[in-house]
Motif scaffolding. Structure first.
Motif, PDB file in Angstrom:
ATOM      1  N   SER A 122      14.349  -0.598  -6.112  1.00  0.00           N
ATOM      2  CA  SER A 122      15.415  -1.073  -5.225  1.00  0.00           C
ATOM      3  C   SER A 122      16.671  -0.236  -5.461  1.00  0.00           C
ATOM      4  CB  SER A 122      15.736  -2.543  -5.488  1.00  0.00           C
ATOM      5  OG  SER A 122      14.688  -3.354  -5.010  1.00  0.00           O
ATOM      6  N   PHE A 123      17.156   0.375  -4.385  1.00  0.00           N
ATOM      7  CA  PHE A 123      18.356   1.197  -4.415  1.00  0.00           C
ATOM      8  C   PHE A 123      19.467   0.509  -3.642  1.00  0.00           C
ATOM      9  CE2 PHE A 123      14.806   4.151  -4.615  1.00  0.00           C
ATOM     10  CZ  PHE A 123      15.164   4.993  -5.646  1.00  0.00           C
ATOM     11  N   LYS A 124      20.679   0.734  -4.063  1.00  0.00           N
ATOM     12  CA  LYS A 124      21.842   0.384  -3.257  1.00  0.00           C
ATOM     13  C   LYS A 124      22.268   1.676  -2.577  1.00  0.00           C
ATOM     14  CE  LYS A 124      26.523  -1.484  -3.431  1.00  0.00           C
ATOM     15  NZ  LYS A 124      27.600  -1.935  -4.341  1.00  0.00           N
ATOM     16  N   VAL A 125      22.236   1.674  -1.257  1.00  0.00           N
ATOM     17  CA  VAL A 125      22.587   2.859  -0.482  1.00  0.00           C
ATOM     18  C   VAL A 125      23.893   2.574   0.249  1.00  0.00           C
ATOM     19  CG1 VAL A 125      21.855   4.416   1.356  1.00  0.00           C
ATOM     20  CG2 VAL A 125      20.157   3.492  -0.228  1.00  0.00           C
ATOM     21  N   ASN A 126      24.898   3.376  -0.053  1.00  0.00           N
ATOM     22  CA  ASN A 126      26.212   3.231   0.574  1.00  0.00           C
ATOM     23  C   ASN A 126      26.353   4.244   1.703  1.00  0.00           C
ATOM     24  OD1 ASN A 126      27.736   1.312  -1.334  1.00  0.00           O
ATOM     25  ND2 ASN A 126      26.777   2.778  -2.711  1.00  0.00           N
ATOM     26  N   LEU A 127      26.686   3.742   2.871  1.00  0.00           N
ATOM     27  CA  LEU A 127      26.914   4.609   4.031  1.00  0.00           C
ATOM     28  C   LEU A 127      28.394   4.941   4.130  1.00  0.00           C
ATOM     29  CD1 LEU A 127      24.714   2.780   6.694  1.00  0.00           C
ATOM     30  CD2 LEU A 127      24.018   4.477   4.994  1.00  0.00           C
ATOM     31  N   PHE A 128      28.704   5.982   4.868  1.00  0.00           N
ATOM     32  CA  PHE A 128      30.109   6.320   5.099  1.00  0.00           C
ATOM     33  C   PHE A 128      30.806   5.231   5.896  1.00  0.00           C
ATOM     34  CE2 PHE A 128      28.545  10.612   4.184  1.00  0.00           C
ATOM     35  CZ  PHE A 128      29.482  10.996   3.250  1.00  0.00           C
ATOM     36  N   SER A 129      30.051   4.575   6.769  1.00  0.00           N
ATOM     37  CA  SER A 129      30.618   3.534   7.617  1.00  0.00           C
ATOM     38  C   SER A 129      29.490   2.619   8.086  1.00  0.00           C
ATOM     39  CB  SER A 129      31.303   4.181   8.828  1.00  0.00           C
ATOM     40  OG  SER A 129      31.540   3.252   9.836  1.00  0.00           O
ATOM     41  N   LYS A 130      29.795   1.339   8.236  1.00  0.00           N
ATOM     42  CA  LYS A 130      28.799   0.396   8.741  1.00  0.00           C
ATOM     43  C   LYS A 130      28.322   0.793  10.140  1.00  0.00           C
ATOM     44  CE  LYS A 130      27.823  -4.465   9.381  1.00  0.00           C
ATOM     45  NZ  LYS A 130      28.291  -5.833   9.222  1.00  0.00           N
ATOM     46  N   SER A 131      29.180   1.450  10.897  1.00  0.00           N
ATOM     47  CA  SER A 131      28.810   1.863  12.257  1.00  0.00           C
ATOM     48  C   SER A 131      27.658   2.875  12.264  1.00  0.00           C
ATOM     49  CB  SER A 131      30.020   2.437  12.991  1.00  0.00           C
ATOM     50  OG  SER A 131      30.445   3.636  12.364  1.00  0.00           O
ATOM     51  N   LEU A 132      27.343   3.452  11.110  1.00  0.00           N
ATOM     52  CA  LEU A 132      26.256   4.429  11.015  1.00  0.00           C
ATOM     53  C   LEU A 132      24.902   3.780  10.711  1.00  0.00           C
ATOM     54  CD1 LEU A 132      28.180   7.136   8.978  1.00  0.00           C
ATOM     55  CD2 LEU A 132      27.550   7.234  11.403  1.00  0.00           C
ATOM     56  N   TYR A 133      24.858   2.453  10.631  1.00  0.00           N
ATOM     57  CA  TYR A 133      23.635   1.759  10.238  1.00  0.00           C
ATOM     58  C   TYR A 133      22.461   2.070  11.176  1.00  0.00           C
ATOM     59  CZ  TYR A 133      20.228  -1.828   9.196  1.00  0.00           C
ATOM     60  OH  TYR A 133      19.060  -2.475   8.892  1.00  0.00           O
ATOM     61  N   GLY A 134      22.688   2.071  12.477  1.00  0.00           N
ATOM     62  CA  GLY A 134      21.602   2.348  13.416  1.00  0.00           C
ATOM     63  C   GLY A 134      21.005   3.732  13.193  1.00  0.00           C
ATOM     64  N   GLU A 135      21.862   4.724  13.042  1.00  0.00           N
ATOM     65  CA  GLU A 135      21.413   6.102  12.757  1.00  0.00           C
ATOM     66  C   GLU A 135      20.643   6.140  11.434  1.00  0.00           C
ATOM     67  OE1 GLU A 135      23.593  10.025  10.985  1.00  0.00           O
ATOM     68  OE2 GLU A 135      24.614   9.022  12.646  1.00  0.00           O
ATOM     69  N   PHE A 136      21.196   5.475  10.419  1.00  0.00           N
ATOM     70  CA  PHE A 136      20.568   5.430   9.103  1.00  0.00           C
ATOM     71  C   PHE A 136      19.184   4.802   9.176  1.00  0.00           C
ATOM     72  CE2 PHE A 136      19.929   2.614   5.355  1.00  0.00           C
ATOM     73  CZ  PHE A 136      19.624   3.597   4.426  1.00  0.00           C
ATOM     74  N   VAL A 139      15.969  -3.441   3.164  1.00  0.00           N
ATOM     75  CA  VAL A 139      15.681  -4.845   2.898  1.00  0.00           C
ATOM     76  C   VAL A 139      16.779  -5.752   3.430  1.00  0.00           C
ATOM     77  CG1 VAL A 139      15.256  -6.557   1.091  1.00  0.00           C
ATOM     78  CG2 VAL A 139      14.336  -4.247   0.866  1.00  0.00           C
ATOM     79  N   ARG A 140      18.035  -5.427   3.080  1.00  0.00           N
ATOM     80  CA  ARG A 140      19.118  -6.335   3.472  1.00  0.00           C
ATOM     81  C   ARG A 140      20.462  -5.643   3.320  1.00  0.00           C
ATOM     82  NH1 ARG A 140      21.657  -8.654  -1.218  1.00  0.00           N
ATOM     83  NH2 ARG A 140      20.638  -7.833  -3.065  1.00  0.00           N
ATOM     84  N   PRO A 141      21.474  -6.161   4.016  1.00  0.00           N
ATOM     85  CA  PRO A 141      22.837  -5.655   3.797  1.00  0.00           C
ATOM     86  C   PRO A 141      23.368  -6.166   2.460  1.00  0.00           C
ATOM     87  CG  PRO A 141      22.827  -7.353   5.500  1.00  0.00           C
ATOM     88  CD  PRO A 141      21.405  -7.135   5.096  1.00  0.00           C
ATOM     89  N   MET A 142      24.230  -5.393   1.852  1.00  0.00           N
ATOM     90  CA  MET A 142      24.808  -5.770   0.557  1.00  0.00           C
ATOM     91  C   MET A 142      26.330  -5.699   0.571  1.00  0.00           C
ATOM     92  SD  MET A 142      22.268  -3.836  -2.048  1.00  0.00           S
ATOM     93  CE  MET A 142      22.986  -4.687  -3.444  1.00  0.00           C
ATOM     94  N   GLY A 143      26.899  -5.635   1.718  1.00  0.00           N
ATOM     95  CA  GLY A 143      28.346  -5.511   1.840  1.00  0.00           C
ATOM     96  C   GLY A 143      28.662  -4.826   3.145  1.00  0.00           C
ATOM     97  N   ARG A 144      29.897  -4.398   3.272  1.00  0.00           N
ATOM     98  CA  ARG A 144      30.336  -3.789   4.534  1.00  0.00           C
ATOM     99  C   ARG A 144      29.499  -2.605   4.968  1.00  0.00           C
ATOM    100  NH1 ARG A 144      36.589  -2.588   5.252  1.00  0.00           N
ATOM    101  NH2 ARG A 144      35.659  -0.642   5.890  1.00  0.00           N
ATOM    102  N   SER A 145      29.230  -1.696   4.055  1.00  0.00           N
ATOM    103  CA  SER A 145      28.478  -0.502   4.449  1.00  0.00           C
ATOM    104  C   SER A 145      27.424  -0.132   3.404  1.00  0.00           C
ATOM    105  CB  SER A 145      29.434   0.666   4.674  1.00  0.00           C
ATOM    106  OG  SER A 145      30.188   0.917   3.510  1.00  0.00           O
ATOM    107  N   ALA A 146      26.917  -1.129   2.687  1.00  0.00           N
ATOM    108  CA  ALA A 146      25.888  -0.897   1.678  1.00  0.00           C
ATOM    109  C   ALA A 146      24.647  -1.714   2.010  1.00  0.00           C
ATOM    110  CB  ALA A 146      26.408  -1.274   0.289  1.00  0.00           C
TER     111      ALA A 146
END
Length: 185
Positions: A114-128, A142-149
């Protein structure tokens, strides 16, 4: 020089991307450095040129989003832009991944972690989410872990591939992972 958790990087020794290099990379997120700290009005002018400064790093440097039409030449000439660098994925992965410093509940019986993956922005979730599916190999969000993680379950061998996605800022062992077992491939 920028100090990462993986070590220090002398920006002068990195490949400086020009406008053609930025366009050819197919990427949007780079580290940019300046001769001096940009003022508020310079930051606005950079944004108008298609260069959005996101978060500050040491040594007059920032993570930045460069839009496809970014006027890099003008930013260099008029606003003190000195260097544009696309870091290797290695600099976006915590050394704790190499050390396999995962909590017991972050290590799954099928060889995934299990990794915590931090994105530059939550708006990038679809692309990610779209791009992470292309990695194959049992990778799943698996699940969101915060604003952009987000918690991602994947084989440890794919950590750098995950970090290499343009939308990803940082990958580390998930200290608060759930006990969800990954589904069979």
């Amino acid at each position: 020089m920028i100090h990462f958790k993986r070590g220090s990087v002398k920006l002068a020794e990195t490949v400086n991307q020009n406008a053609a290099g930025v366009a050819a990379s197919g990427r949007n997120h780079f580290i940019v450095s300046f001769k001096t700290m940009p003022t508020a009005s310079q930051k606005k002018a950079l944004q108008d040129l298609g260069i959005d400064l996101m978060s500050y790093l040491p040594s007059f440097s920032y993570w930045a989003k460069l839009n496809a039409n970014a006027n890099i030449d003008r930013a260099v000439k008029e606003l003190g832009l000195k260097r544009i660098w696309l870091p290797d994925a290695l600099y976006k992965v915590s050394p704790r991944v190499d050390e396999r410093a995962f909590p017991p509940h972050g290590i799954h019986g099928d060889g995934t972690f299990s990794f915590k993956v931090n994105l530059f922005s939550k708006s990038l979730y679809g692309e990610f989410k779209h791009n992470i599916k292309n990695l194959g190999g049992g990778v799943r969000v698996v699940r969101p872990m915060g604003r952009s993680a987000f918690e991602v379950i994947a084989p440890i061998t794919l950590a750098q591939s995950i970090a290499n996605l343009d939308s990803v800022r940082w990958v580390e062992p998930d200290r608060k992972s759930t006990r969800v077992q990954p589904s069979a491939p």
